[in-house]
Design an enzyme around this catalytic site. Structure first.
Site, short mmCIF file in Angstrom:
data_model
loop_
_atom_site.label_atom_id
_atom_site.label_comp_id
_atom_site.label_asym_id
_atom_site.label_seq_id
_atom_site.Cartn_x
_atom_site.Cartn_y
_atom_site.Cartn_z
N GLY A 10 5.03 -6.07 -2.55
CA GLY A 10 4.35 -7.34 -2.85
C GLY A 10 5.06 -8.09 -3.96
N PHE A 11 4.43 -9.15 -4.41
CA PHE A 11 5.02 -10.02 -5.43
C PHE A 11 5.30 -9.24 -6.73
CE2 PHE A 11 3.20 -12.81 -8.96
CZ PHE A 11 4.45 -13.25 -9.40
N PHE A 34 0.65 -5.68 4.43
CA PHE A 34 -0.36 -6.69 4.75
C PHE A 34 0.04 -8.03 4.14
CE2 PHE A 34 -4.66 -8.56 3.47
CZ PHE A 34 -4.70 -9.36 4.60
N GLY A 36 2.61 -7.88 1.65
CA GLY A 36 3.97 -7.63 1.16
C GLY A 36 4.99 -7.93 2.24
N ASP A 56 -0.82 3.25 4.33
CA ASP A 56 -2.00 2.53 3.86
C ASP A 56 -2.74 3.45 2.88
OD1 ASP A 56 -4.71 1.44 3.81
OD2 ASP A 56 -3.98 0.16 5.44
N TYR A 143 -13.32 -8.39 -3.79
CA TYR A 143 -12.17 -8.18 -4.70
C TYR A 143 -12.66 -7.78 -6.09
CZ TYR A 143 -7.79 -9.24 -7.17
OH TYR A 143 -6.65 -9.17 -7.95
N LYS A 147 -12.46 -4.03 -7.67
CA LYS A 147 -11.64 -3.74 -8.85
C LYS A 147 -12.49 -3.13 -9.97
CE LYS A 147 -7.45 -5.29 -7.75
NZ LYS A 147 -6.21 -4.52 -7.89
P1 NAD Z 1 0.52 -9.11 -3.35
O1 NAD Z 1 -0.45 -9.43 -2.30
O2 NAD Z 1 1.84 -9.79 -3.34
O3 NAD Z 1 0.80 -7.55 -3.40
C1 NAD Z 1 -0.10 -6.57 -2.96
C2 NAD Z 1 0.67 -5.55 -2.14
O4 NAD Z 1 -0.22 -4.49 -1.72
C3 NAD Z 1 1.26 -6.14 -0.85
O5 NAD Z 1 2.60 -5.73 -0.72
C4 NAD Z 1 0.39 -5.55 0.26
O6 NAD Z 1 1.05 -5.45 1.49
C5 NAD Z 1 0.01 -4.21 -0.34
N1 NAD Z 1 -1.25 -3.66 0.18
C6 NAD Z 1 -2.44 -4.29 0.33
N2 NAD Z 1 -3.37 -3.43 0.82
C7 NAD Z 1 -2.74 -2.24 0.96
C8 NAD Z 1 -3.16 -0.96 1.43
N3 NAD Z 1 -4.42 -0.74 1.85
N4 NAD Z 1 -2.26 0.05 1.47
C9 NAD Z 1 -0.98 -0.16 1.06
N5 NAD Z 1 -0.51 -1.35 0.63
C10 NAD Z 1 -1.39 -2.37 0.57
O7 NAD Z 1 -0.21 -9.36 -4.75
P2 NAD Z 1 0.33 -9.30 -6.25
O8 NAD Z 1 0.08 -10.61 -6.84
O9 NAD Z 1 1.69 -8.71 -6.30
O10 NAD Z 1 -0.73 -8.28 -6.88
C11 NAD Z 1 -0.42 -6.93 -7.14
C12 NAD Z 1 -1.60 -6.25 -7.81
O11 NAD Z 1 -1.88 -6.90 -9.06
C13 NAD Z 1 -2.90 -6.30 -7.01
O12 NAD Z 1 -3.58 -5.08 -7.16
C14 NAD Z 1 -3.67 -7.41 -7.65
O13 NAD Z 1 -5.06 -7.23 -7.51
C15 NAD Z 1 -3.23 -7.31 -9.10
N6 NAD Z 1 -3.38 -8.59 -9.81
C16 NAD Z 1 -2.55 -9.63 -9.55
C17 NAD Z 1 -2.72 -10.84 -10.20
C18 NAD Z 1 -1.80 -12.03 -9.99
O14 NAD Z 1 -2.02 -13.07 -10.60
N7 NAD Z 1 -0.77 -11.95 -9.19
C19 NAD Z 1 -3.79 -10.99 -11.12
C20 NAD Z 1 -4.63 -9.92 -11.32
C21 NAD Z 1 -4.42 -8.72 -10.67
#
Ligand code: NAD
Ligand code: UDP
Length: 311
Positions: A10-11, A34, A36, A56, A143, A147
């Site tokens: 993911g990001f 999903f 990513g 997963d 969500y 969390k």
């Molecule tokens: P994102 O959606 O880019 O990354 C999430 C990743 O998790 C993706 O690669 C997705 O494919 C994978 N994923 C989702 N469900 C899954 C599962 N059941 N099994 C395996 N992989 C799974 O989001 P992000 O912005 O990179 O966020 C990463 C984490 O940081 C998350 O937990 C998010 O809640 C947390 N977060 C992010 C932010 C933000 O501003 N970006 C803020 C608060 C918290």
């Protein structure tokens, strides 16, 4: 060390994997793709220190690791609301599986929690002591409450089983490799500005957010993981707060776009204000953000210009 990063494609996860590989660790990147994307980790794919596992986290997995960064979970409202039951399963069952793994192999585990645990906050800026104001039955609760339960699970495995845990509460983070279609405000506004489309401000745009550049966040995550004697939770974010309307104007200025700003209905339960109090992170981790918003946004605009140009 052998480090597992769930949500590693993911990001935020892809930036973390890159940094950990650069520091000489063996990185296992686990993702169900999903939200990513393989593109995010393309530069790492040939590296002998990097391994990709399609899995997963709602299903158990047996691995031998020293550290677990648990990031797997869709993070943008349109993605986490697409299949809300799956979202909460990922936070609850997924975190139980990762805690079970940590317990079995005695790994240290860091949970990526969120400022959303504060909901629509009555305390401003938000400190870690604040318990939050979350609607348990609204469209964001799959969500937010997921969390919150994940934090509870972390603390209970820690108290009951002695699992070595860390909890970070991430505030809005942005940068290259955000999905251009994930509906979050940074990607929406930049892509709209670059395409010459209207910038969609929800509500009157007087709600606030505080945006942190991804490299700063990754630095804070690693400091927290390697910090001894402090489990958190700790806020990680950039305290520079802006209204969404001001933010739209900033994006227009930085992109030089001729787009106009239009107003759309505010989604339900949209928090009115959000800014981290990062005193605890400063004190315990010696951490504070280094990248100012203009620099971070310029880097993000360059990234999205390439993405938009090739789509
Ligand atoms: P994102 O959606 O880019 O990354 C999430 C990743 O998790 C993706 O690669 C997705 O494919 C994978 N994923 C989702 N469900 C899954 C599962 N059941 N099994 C395996 N992989 C799974 O989001 P992000 O912005 O990179 O966020 C990463 C984490 O940081 C998350 O937990 C998010 O809640 C947390 N977060 C992010 C932010 C933000 O501003 N970006 C803020 C608060 C918290
Ligand atoms: N927002 C907006 N226009 C958009 C996308 C989002 O005005 O095209 C607003 C949204 O209503 C919220 C803020 O920007 O008030 C941040 O939204 P985002 O989804 O990025 O993050 P979150 O609400 O989860 O903090």
């Amino acid at each position: 060390m052998r480090v597992l990063v769930t949500g590693g494609a993911g990001f935020i996860g892809s930036h973390l994997c890159e940094r950990l590989v650069r520091e000489g660790h063996d990185v296992l990147c686990l993702d169900n793709f999903f939200t990513g994307n393989k593109r995010n980790i393309l530069p790492l794919l040939g590296n002998p220190r990097f391994e990709l596992i399609r899995h997963d986290i709602t299903e158990p997995i047996l691995l031998e690791v020293d550290r677990i960064y648990n990031l797997a979970c869709p993070a943008s409202p349109i993605h986490y609301q697409y299949n809300p039951v799956k979202t909460i399963k990922t936070s609850v069952m997924g975190t139980i599986n990762m805690l079970g793994l940590a317990k079995r192999v005695r790994a240290r585990i860091l949970q990526a929690s969120t400022s959303e645990v504060y909901g629509d906050p009555h305390v401003h800026p938000q400190t870690e002591e604040y318990w939050g104001n979350v609607n348990p039955i609204g469209i964001r609760s799959c969500y937010d409450e997921g969390k919150r339960v994940a934090e509870t699970l972390m603390m209970d495995y820690h108290r009951q089983n002695g699992v070595d845990i860390r909890i970070i509460r991430i505030f809005n983070t942005y940068g290259p490799r955000m999905a251009e279609n994930d509906g979050r405000v940074v990607s929406n506004f930049i892509v709209q500005a670059l395409r010459g489309e209207d910038l969609t401000v929800y509500g009157e745009g007087n709600q606030t957010r505080s945006f942190c550049y991804v490299d700063d966040l990754v630095e804070g995550m690693i400091r927290m993981m390697e910090c001894d004697g402090f489990v958190g939770p700790v806020n990680l974010g950039n305290p520079s707060e802006t209204t969404i309307l001001e933010f739209a104007r900033t994006i227009l200025e930085l992109t030089g776009s001729k787009s106009t700003i239009i107003f759309k209905p505010l989604p339900a339960d949209d928090p009115k204000q959000r800014r981290p109090d990062i005193s605890l992170a400063r004190e315990k981790l010696g951490w504070s953000p280094r990248v100012d918003v203009t620099t971070g946004l310029q880097r993000s605009i360059e990234y999205f210009a390439e993405v938009v140009g090739s789509s």
